[in-house]
Design an enzyme around this catalytic site. Structure first.
Site, PDB file in Angstrom:
ATOM      1  N   SER A 127       0.839  -1.192   0.000  1.00 29.64           N
ATOM      2  CA  SER A 127       0.000   0.000   0.000  1.00 29.64           C
ATOM      3  C   SER A 127       0.876   1.245   0.000  1.00 29.64           C
ATOM      4  CB  SER A 127      -0.909   0.021   1.227  1.00 29.64           C
ATOM      5  OG  SER A 127      -1.549   1.279   1.378  1.00 29.64           O
ATOM      6  N   TYR A 140      -2.443  -0.992  10.235  1.00 24.17           N
ATOM      7  CA  TYR A 140      -2.423  -1.152   8.782  1.00 24.17           C
ATOM      8  C   TYR A 140      -1.104  -0.673   8.187  1.00 24.17           C
ATOM      9  CZ  TYR A 140      -3.841  -0.804   3.897  1.00 24.17           C
ATOM     10  OH  TYR A 140      -3.919  -0.942   2.529  1.00 24.17           O
TER      11      TYR A 140
END
Length: 238
Positions: A127, A140
């Site tokens: 990401s 995350y």
């Protein structure tokens, strides 16, 4: 090509599965939902499926003989849960995110990396969150930053085995995961657009695929700021 994709029942994983199968490649779609996997298999005779929980290594399925000899192994499965109260840190929530986004990849590497053919490619979908410390993203962001580091180290160590590694850093992608977000997601792209970018990059043999390019450029510019400056900006995001 024979391609294995985790997290294949929704979002980027599903879009990749449909696109590769539509191009005539044989795809092994992995996911936890038997119903969604059955729906995928009905879309194309080029799709096989494996239904299991990636975080449960003791119950990983063995690949059938006709499923071995992989050309692409794509680790796409992941989840996002936010740490809403850092002072009262939720360790179990942190553990859940780390397990699915990072530890399950290690499980998959142990189980399937040996099935990649010489000249094959390992793909880790990370990401763009790895570029900056973002509010509430302790779990995350940490998992994706670690995944990107893992990809780069594997790229070094697997080269002697004639295996390539690509790490993918998407910006915001319209998936069931991001639908839960309550904040503005600039330059968001569809799952199909994301899959197209990834396939295009893999066809070129890129070591890193990042998109949308303008969004990634701004993220990298912000990363160059002194942390004290970025912290003030990040607080406004909250």
């Amino acid at each position: 090509m024979r391609i294995m994709i985790t997290g294949a029942t929704s979002g980027i994983g599903k879009a990749l599965t449909v696109a590769y199968a539509g191009a005539g490649h044989q795809v092994i779609a992995c996911g936890r939902s038997a119903d969604k996997l059955d729906e995928l298999k009905q879309e194309s005779s080029h799709i096989d499926s494996l239904c299991f929980d990636l975080t449960d290594f003791d119950n990983y399925p063995n690949l059938a003989s006709e499923q071995t000899g992989l050309d692409l192994l794509i680790f796409n499965a992941g989840d996002c849960e936010y740490i809403d109260d850092a002072l009262n840190f939720d360790a179990k929530r942190f553990e859940r995110v780390i397990n699915i986004n990072l530890i399950s990849v290690a499980y998959g590497l142990q189980a399937w990396l040996k099935h990649l053919k010489p000249g094959g490619r390992l793909v880790l979908v990370s990401s763009s969150a790895r570029l900056l410390p973002l509010p509430r993203a302790e779990a995350y962001g940490a998992s994706k930053a670690a995944l990107s580091y893992l990809g780069r180290t594997l790229a070094i160590d697997l080269e002697k085995h004639q295996l390539a590694v690509t790490t993918v850093h998407p910006g915001f992608v319209d998936t069931p995961l991001t639908e839960r977000n309550t904040f503005t997601m600039p330059m968001i792209v569809s799952s199909e657009q994301a899959a197209a970018k990834i396939i295009q990059g893999l066809d070129k043999g890129l070591d890193e695929i990042s998109f949308p390019s303008v969004f990634i450029f701004f993220m990298k510019c912000l990363r160059c700021l002194p942390f004290s400056w970025w912290r003030k900006i990040a607080k406004r995001i909250v």
